[in-house]
Design a protein around this motif. Sequence first.
Motif, PDB file in Angstrom:
ATOM      1  N   LYS A  24       9.405   0.350  10.466  1.00  0.00           N
ATOM      2  CA  LYS A  24       8.594   0.666   9.291  1.00  0.00           C
ATOM      3  C   LYS A  24       8.746   2.124   8.880  1.00  0.00           C
ATOM      4  O   LYS A  24       8.703   2.459   7.700  1.00  0.00           O
ATOM      5  CB  LYS A  24       7.127   0.330   9.555  1.00  0.00           C
ATOM      6  CG  LYS A  24       6.235   0.491   8.337  1.00  0.00           C
ATOM      7  CD  LYS A  24       4.906  -0.158   8.561  1.00  0.00           C
ATOM      8  CE  LYS A  24       3.986   0.016   7.387  1.00  0.00           C
ATOM      9  NZ  LYS A  24       4.549  -0.341   6.095  1.00  0.00           N
ATOM     10  N   LYS A  25       8.969   3.005   9.839  1.00  0.00           N
ATOM     11  CA  LYS A  25       9.167   4.434   9.545  1.00  0.00           C
ATOM     12  C   LYS A  25      10.458   4.667   8.757  1.00  0.00           C
ATOM     13  O   LYS A  25      10.569   5.632   8.013  1.00  0.00           O
ATOM     14  CB  LYS A  25       9.222   5.239  10.846  1.00  0.00           C
ATOM     15  CG  LYS A  25       7.941   5.233  11.637  1.00  0.00           C
ATOM     16  CD  LYS A  25       8.146   5.930  12.979  1.00  0.00           C
ATOM     17  CE  LYS A  25       6.950   5.748  13.881  1.00  0.00           C
ATOM     18  NZ  LYS A  25       7.196   6.309  15.224  1.00  0.00           N
ATOM     19  N   ILE A  26      11.431   3.766   8.917  1.00  0.00           N
ATOM     20  CA  ILE A  26      12.744   3.925   8.297  1.00  0.00           C
ATOM     21  C   ILE A  26      12.891   3.050   7.050  1.00  0.00           C
ATOM     22  O   ILE A  26      13.341   3.502   6.007  1.00  0.00           O
ATOM     23  CB  ILE A  26      13.856   3.582   9.316  1.00  0.00           C
ATOM     24  CG1 ILE A  26      13.731   4.476  10.542  1.00  0.00           C
ATOM     25  CG2 ILE A  26      15.236   3.725   8.685  1.00  0.00           C
ATOM     26  CD1 ILE A  26      14.521   3.994  11.733  1.00  0.00           C
ATOM     27  N   ILE A  27      12.514   1.776   7.180  1.00  0.00           N
ATOM     28  CA  ILE A  27      12.634   0.815   6.074  1.00  0.00           C
ATOM     29  C   ILE A  27      11.274   0.132   5.905  1.00  0.00           C
ATOM     30  O   ILE A  27      11.046  -0.975   6.403  1.00  0.00           O
ATOM     31  CB  ILE A  27      13.730  -0.238   6.356  1.00  0.00           C
ATOM     32  CG1 ILE A  27      15.045   0.406   6.757  1.00  0.00           C
ATOM     33  CG2 ILE A  27      13.932  -1.122   5.120  1.00  0.00           C
ATOM     34  CD1 ILE A  27      16.093  -0.580   7.221  1.00  0.00           C
ATOM     35  N   ASP A  28      10.396   0.797   5.217  1.00  0.00           N
ATOM     36  CA  ASP A  28       9.015   0.333   5.061  1.00  0.00           C
ATOM     37  C   ASP A  28       8.935  -1.096   4.515  1.00  0.00           C
ATOM     38  O   ASP A  28       8.165  -1.919   5.005  1.00  0.00           O
ATOM     39  CB  ASP A  28       8.255   1.295   4.144  1.00  0.00           C
ATOM     40  CG  ASP A  28       6.816   0.896   3.948  1.00  0.00           C
ATOM     41  OD1 ASP A  28       6.093   0.803   4.955  1.00  0.00           O
ATOM     42  OD2 ASP A  28       6.414   0.664   2.784  1.00  0.00           O
ATOM     43  N   GLU A  29       9.748  -1.406   3.500  1.00  0.00           N
ATOM     44  CA  GLU A  29       9.635  -2.707   2.853  1.00  0.00           C
ATOM     45  C   GLU A  29      10.178  -3.870   3.682  1.00  0.00           C
ATOM     46  O   GLU A  29      10.026  -5.032   3.298  1.00  0.00           O
ATOM     47  CB  GLU A  29      10.280  -2.705   1.465  1.00  0.00           C
ATOM     48  CG  GLU A  29      11.685  -2.192   1.397  1.00  0.00           C
ATOM     49  CD  GLU A  29      11.786  -0.664   1.335  1.00  0.00           C
ATOM     50  OE1 GLU A  29      12.850  -0.169   1.720  1.00  0.00           O
ATOM     51  OE2 GLU A  29      10.846   0.013   0.928  1.00  0.00           O
ATOM     52  N   ALA A  30      10.759  -3.592   4.834  1.00  0.00           N
ATOM     53  CA  ALA A  30      11.269  -4.653   5.698  1.00  0.00           C
ATOM     54  C   ALA A  30      10.228  -5.109   6.725  1.00  0.00           C
ATOM     55  O   ALA A  30      10.493  -6.002   7.519  1.00  0.00           O
ATOM     56  CB  ALA A  30      12.531  -4.195   6.423  1.00  0.00           C
ATOM     57  N   VAL A  31       9.040  -4.502   6.679  1.00  0.00           N
ATOM     58  CA  VAL A  31       8.006  -4.821   7.661  1.00  0.00           C
ATOM     59  C   VAL A  31       6.751  -5.321   6.945  1.00  0.00           C
ATOM     60  O   VAL A  31       6.283  -4.708   5.991  1.00  0.00           O
ATOM     61  CB  VAL A  31       7.667  -3.584   8.527  1.00  0.00           C
ATOM     62  CG1 VAL A  31       6.541  -3.897   9.504  1.00  0.00           C
ATOM     63  CG2 VAL A  31       8.898  -3.108   9.288  1.00  0.00           C
ATOM     64  N   ASP A  32       6.247  -6.449   7.418  1.00  0.00           N
ATOM     65  CA  ASP A  32       5.003  -7.012   6.893  1.00  0.00           C
ATOM     66  C   ASP A  32       3.892  -6.799   7.917  1.00  0.00           C
ATOM     67  O   ASP A  32       4.136  -6.867   9.127  1.00  0.00           O
ATOM     68  CB  ASP A  32       5.146  -8.515   6.640  1.00  0.00           C
ATOM     69  CG  ASP A  32       6.190  -8.820   5.586  1.00  0.00           C
ATOM     70  OD1 ASP A  32       6.238  -8.100   4.571  1.00  0.00           O
ATOM     71  OD2 ASP A  32       6.955  -9.779   5.786  1.00  0.00           O
TER      72      ASP A  32
END
Length: 85
Positions: A24-32
């Motif tokens: 989430k720290k790197i690719i926020d939109e890939a984590v729900d």
Amino acid sequence: VKYKFKDRPDDNREYIGMIAQELKKIIDEAVDINTSKYETPEGTIDIEETYSINYTSVISYLISAYQYTENKVYELKNKIKELAK
């Protein structure tokens, strides 16, 4: 990371994945982030924040990173050829 499911005692397989909080720290939109409710013999367990990874989203970032890296390698090889002349 490698992990085993605690709620699957008969499943001895070791799984491979990522830590959603780190991703989430790197690719926020890939984590729900969702809430979850589990029923157990001891009662109901409510979990406020369950992090999950949308691996389909991650794939597009990985492909893009690979393409970027390939382009950089190509550029550096050309620079080396020019410097070697």
